[in-house]
Structure formats: structure tokens, C-alpha cells
Design a protein around this motif. Structure first.
Motif, PDB file in Angstrom:
ATOM      1  N   ASP A  54      84.299 -95.795  14.552  1.00  0.00           N
ATOM      2  CA  ASP A  54      82.966 -95.308  14.163  1.00  0.00           C
ATOM      3  C   ASP A  54      82.546 -94.057  14.925  1.00  0.00           C
ATOM      4  OD1 ASP A  54      82.437 -97.448  12.400  1.00  0.00           O
ATOM      5  OD2 ASP A  54      81.867 -98.740  14.073  1.00  0.00           O
ATOM      6  N   ARG A  95      81.969 -90.456  13.136  1.00  0.00           N
ATOM      7  CA  ARG A  95      80.799 -90.476  12.251  1.00  0.00           C
ATOM      8  C   ARG A  95      79.517 -90.526  13.082  1.00  0.00           C
ATOM      9  NH1 ARG A  95      79.223 -94.787   8.582  1.00  0.00           N
ATOM     10  NH2 ARG A  95      80.626 -96.045   9.830  1.00  0.00           N
ATOM     11  N   LEU A  96      79.549 -91.329  14.142  1.00  0.00           N
ATOM     12  CA  LEU A  96      78.359 -91.431  14.984  1.00  0.00           C
ATOM     13  C   LEU A  96      78.063 -90.098  15.674  1.00  0.00           C
ATOM     14  CD1 LEU A  96      76.077 -93.063  16.203  1.00  0.00           C
ATOM     15  CD2 LEU A  96      77.673 -93.891  17.950  1.00  0.00           C
ATOM     16  N   ARG A 121      76.472 -87.776  13.226  1.00  0.00           N
ATOM     17  CA  ARG A 121      75.091 -88.135  12.866  1.00  0.00           C
ATOM     18  C   ARG A 121      74.129 -87.902  14.023  1.00  0.00           C
ATOM     19  NH1 ARG A 121      74.638 -93.583   9.425  1.00  0.00           N
ATOM     20  NH2 ARG A 121      72.623 -92.644   8.986  1.00  0.00           N
ATOM     21  N   THR A 163      75.007 -96.933  11.608  1.00  0.00           N
ATOM     22  CA  THR A 163      76.296 -96.233  11.616  1.00  0.00           C
ATOM     23  C   THR A 163      77.454 -97.133  12.040  1.00  0.00           C
ATOM     24  OG1 THR A 163      75.061 -94.276  12.279  1.00  0.00           O
ATOM     25  CG2 THR A 163      77.442 -94.107  12.408  1.00  0.00           C
TER      26      THR A 163
END
Ligand code: 2BA
Ligand code: 2BA
Length: 109
Positions: free
Chosen positions: A12, A15-16, A19, A63
Motif C-alpha cells: 500500500d 499509493r499512500l 495520496r 488507502t
């Protein structure tokens, strides 16, 4: 101000990171290792204004999803095999393990 420490799965982390930056949360990403699985995970440090802590927690929750995973722990390198688990185990991983700490002082030199 608070320091939010979030331990997330490597899966993850990209992506984290995207974001967080997109939502203007300054952050530092560290490579880390879980004590139980001895597998890599990622630790994010986020120094954030009190008023935005809840927003950050929601972003982490959105997320980083939870999932079950069967893992075969890796033999520890060079050492302490006392707590080594020699068989695959089913664990719930993912999500984020989050600590929110008060910051006494924040400086940039
Ligand atoms: P690990 O220590 O490698 O743990 C991975 C997952 O294995 C944990 O997921 C949990 O589901 C399971 N697990 C860990 N210790 C266990 C035990 N004694 N008995 C049974 N199952 C156990 P999460 O709880 O989501 O934690 C993910 C990672 O977050 C951990 O990786 C560790 O790096 C960190 N973490 C969790 N709690 C922490 C804490 N209190 N302090 C510091 N780091 C923590
Ligand atoms: P980076 O996130 O790679 O940021 C490098 C530099 O880019 C920052 O330097 C700042 O000058 C600029 N910058 C970063 N985010 C920005 C934004 N949203 N808008 C405008 N400029 C931005 P520093 O402020 O000296 O930070 C150096 C490093 O310290 C950062 O590297 C980050 O790893 C860490 N850091 C800074 N503030 C943080 C915070 N609140 N929480 C966690 N880590 C932080």
C-alpha cells in the motif's frame, strides 16, 4: 501539532505516499521490518496540524485495506532463532497500525 506514525504494508505504500503528497500532508517514508513476520513493511512519519489529524486518519483508513495472508516466515539472518516460527501462519495484515503522538517542539534549521 501531532506526529502520526503509520506502519503499513509495502503493497500500500506507494499509493499512500501519492495520496499523502497530493493532499498536502508532508511525510517521510522509512523502510521497516515487522517483529513478528520479519518481513518488510513501511513506516510513514507525518507531522500534521491538530486540525488535520482526523482527515489524515481517514485517508489512512481509506488507502490501507485489511486482508488475510498466509505467510511462511523467513529464517532469520545471522542470529536469534529463538522466536523463529518454522511453519506458515495465517495472519490478518494490512490496514495501518497508527500512533498519534503530541509534538512538543517543531523546528526546521
Ligand atoms: P509484524 O510484527 O510483522 O506483524 C504482522 C501481523 O502479524 C500483525 O499485523 C498481526 O496480525 C500479526 N501478529 C503480530 N504479532 C502477533 C502475535 N504476537 N500473535 C499473533 N499475531 C501477531 P498488524 O497488527 O496489522 O501489524 C502490522 C505491523 O505493524 C507489524 O508487523 C509491526 O511492524 C507493526 N506493529 C503492530 N503493532 C505494533 C506496536 N504495538 N508497536 C510497534 N509496531 C507495531
Ligand atoms: P521531502 O518531502 O522530499 O521535501 C523536500 C523539500 O521540498 C522540503 O524541505 C520543502 O522545502 C519542500 N516541500 C515538501 N513538501 C512541500 C509542499 N507540500 N509544498 C511546498 N514545498 C514542499 P523540508 O521542509 O526541509 O523537508 C525535508 C524533508 O523532511 C522532507 O522531504 C520530508 O522527508 C521531511 N519532512 C518535512 N516536513 C515533514 C513533516 N511535517 N512530517 C514528516 N516529514 C517531514
Amino acid at each position: 501539532m501531532k506526529m502520526v506514525i503509520a506502519i503499513v504494508q509495502d503493497h500500500d505504500s506507494q499509493r499512500l505516499a501519492d495520496r499523502l503528497t497530493k493532499n498536502d500532508f508532508r511525510n517521510t517514508k522509512l523502510a521497516s521490518t515487522g517483529g513478528f513476520l520479519r518481513a518488510g513493511n513501511t513506516t510513514f512519519l507525518c507531522g500534521v496540524e491538530d486540525a488535520r489529524v482526523d482527515e489524515l486518519l481517514s485517508l489512512l483508513d481509506d488507502t490501507c485495506g485489511n486482508r488475510e495472508q498466509t505467510v511462511a516466515p523467513v529464517t532469520p539472518m545471522g542470529g536469534n532463532a529463538d522466536s523463529y516460527i518454522p511453519y506458515p501462519v495465517e495472519v490478518e495484515v494490512g490496514g495501518a497500525t497508527v500512533f498519534v503522538l503530541p509534538i512538543e517542539q517543531f523546528e526546521r534549521f
